[in-house]
Scaffold this active site. Sequence first.
Site, PDB file in Angstrom:
ATOM      1  N   HIS A  17       0.841  -1.206   0.000  1.00  0.00           N
ATOM      2  CA  HIS A  17       0.000   0.000   0.000  1.00  0.00           C
ATOM      3  C   HIS A  17       0.873   1.251   0.000  1.00  0.00           C
ATOM      4  O   HIS A  17       0.628   2.199  -0.752  1.00  0.00           O
ATOM      5  CB  HIS A  17      -0.888   0.060   1.255  1.00  0.00           C
ATOM      6  CG  HIS A  17      -1.934  -0.991   1.340  1.00  0.00           C
ATOM      7  ND1 HIS A  17      -2.119  -1.750   2.472  1.00  0.00           N
ATOM      8  CD2 HIS A  17      -2.873  -1.402   0.455  1.00  0.00           C
ATOM      9  CE1 HIS A  17      -3.122  -2.584   2.283  1.00  0.00           C
ATOM     10  NE2 HIS A  17      -3.595  -2.400   1.060  1.00  0.00           N
ATOM     11  N   LYS A  41     -15.928  -7.070   5.717  1.00  0.00           N
ATOM     12  CA  LYS A  41     -14.646  -7.765   5.782  1.00  0.00           C
ATOM     13  C   LYS A  41     -14.251  -8.095   7.218  1.00  0.00           C
ATOM     14  O   LYS A  41     -13.274  -8.794   7.435  1.00  0.00           O
ATOM     15  CB  LYS A  41     -13.538  -6.915   5.145  1.00  0.00           C
ATOM     16  CG  LYS A  41     -13.491  -6.983   3.639  1.00  0.00           C
ATOM     17  CD  LYS A  41     -12.226  -6.316   3.133  1.00  0.00           C
ATOM     18  CE  LYS A  41     -12.051  -6.497   1.646  1.00  0.00           C
ATOM     19  NZ  LYS A  41     -10.825  -5.860   1.151  1.00  0.00           N
ATOM     20  N   ARG A  93      -1.553  -6.276  -8.406  1.00  0.00           N
ATOM     21  CA  ARG A  93      -0.513  -7.235  -8.052  1.00  0.00           C
ATOM     22  C   ARG A  93      -0.418  -8.365  -9.059  1.00  0.00           C
ATOM     23  O   ARG A  93       0.666  -8.826  -9.375  1.00  0.00           O
ATOM     24  CB  ARG A  93      -0.795  -7.837  -6.666  1.00  0.00           C
ATOM     25  CG  ARG A  93      -0.703  -6.838  -5.542  1.00  0.00           C
ATOM     26  CD  ARG A  93      -1.172  -7.447  -4.264  1.00  0.00           C
ATOM     27  NE  ARG A  93      -2.604  -7.746  -4.390  1.00  0.00           N
ATOM     28  CZ  ARG A  93      -3.403  -8.060  -3.399  1.00  0.00           C
ATOM     29  NH1 ARG A  93      -2.930  -8.155  -2.187  1.00  0.00           N
ATOM     30  NH2 ARG A  93      -4.678  -8.299  -3.594  1.00  0.00           N
ATOM     31  N   SER A 131      -3.098  -7.837   2.836  1.00  0.00           N
ATOM     32  CA  SER A 131      -3.402  -7.624   4.255  1.00  0.00           C
ATOM     33  C   SER A 131      -3.931  -8.894   4.910  1.00  0.00           C
ATOM     34  O   SER A 131      -3.561  -9.228   6.039  1.00  0.00           O
ATOM     35  CB  SER A 131      -4.418  -6.493   4.419  1.00  0.00           C
ATOM     36  OG  SER A 131      -3.863  -5.268   4.031  1.00  0.00           O
TER      37      SER A 131
END
Length: 162
Positions: A17, A41, A93, A131
């Site tokens: 990030h 989440k 990514r 994460s």
Amino acid sequence: MRIGLYPGTFDPVTNGHLDIIGRAVKLVDKLVIGVAVNIGKGPLFTLEERVATLERETAHLTKIAQIEVRPFDTLLMYFAREVGAQMIVRGLRAVADFEYEFQMTAMNQQLDREIETVFLMADPRHQAIASRLVKEIAALGGDVHKFVPPGVAEQLLAKLAK
């Protein structure tokens, strides 16, 4: 003034990030880092903790561009309009990211064609960082210092120790 918006949950903020943020500030006069509430989440860190962490970890970049860290709980495009963003910055990514982001961009364009989405490829050193995986590694006793800044690693370990 060119305003960019970099949205995410940032639970926790990772070196990936921060790499995207560090590169995005070179493209805009002001970067708004939008911290999504994203209760779905089930974040480990509170919204306030995530905002404070991002403010701390990006403070050194304010010499390059203005940075504002703000929480949001609305549609991304509504938030982008609210902050006056002309572009949304997203990091990619892998191919799986591209497929998801491609669909999201197409939907976002239906909501507001005036706001562009700009993709920045993840630095190869950070392509595998997520994460979710960082939290899993930490929860299982692994060393996360390669994936997050030292202060974030300490916060993560303290949070998991509770």
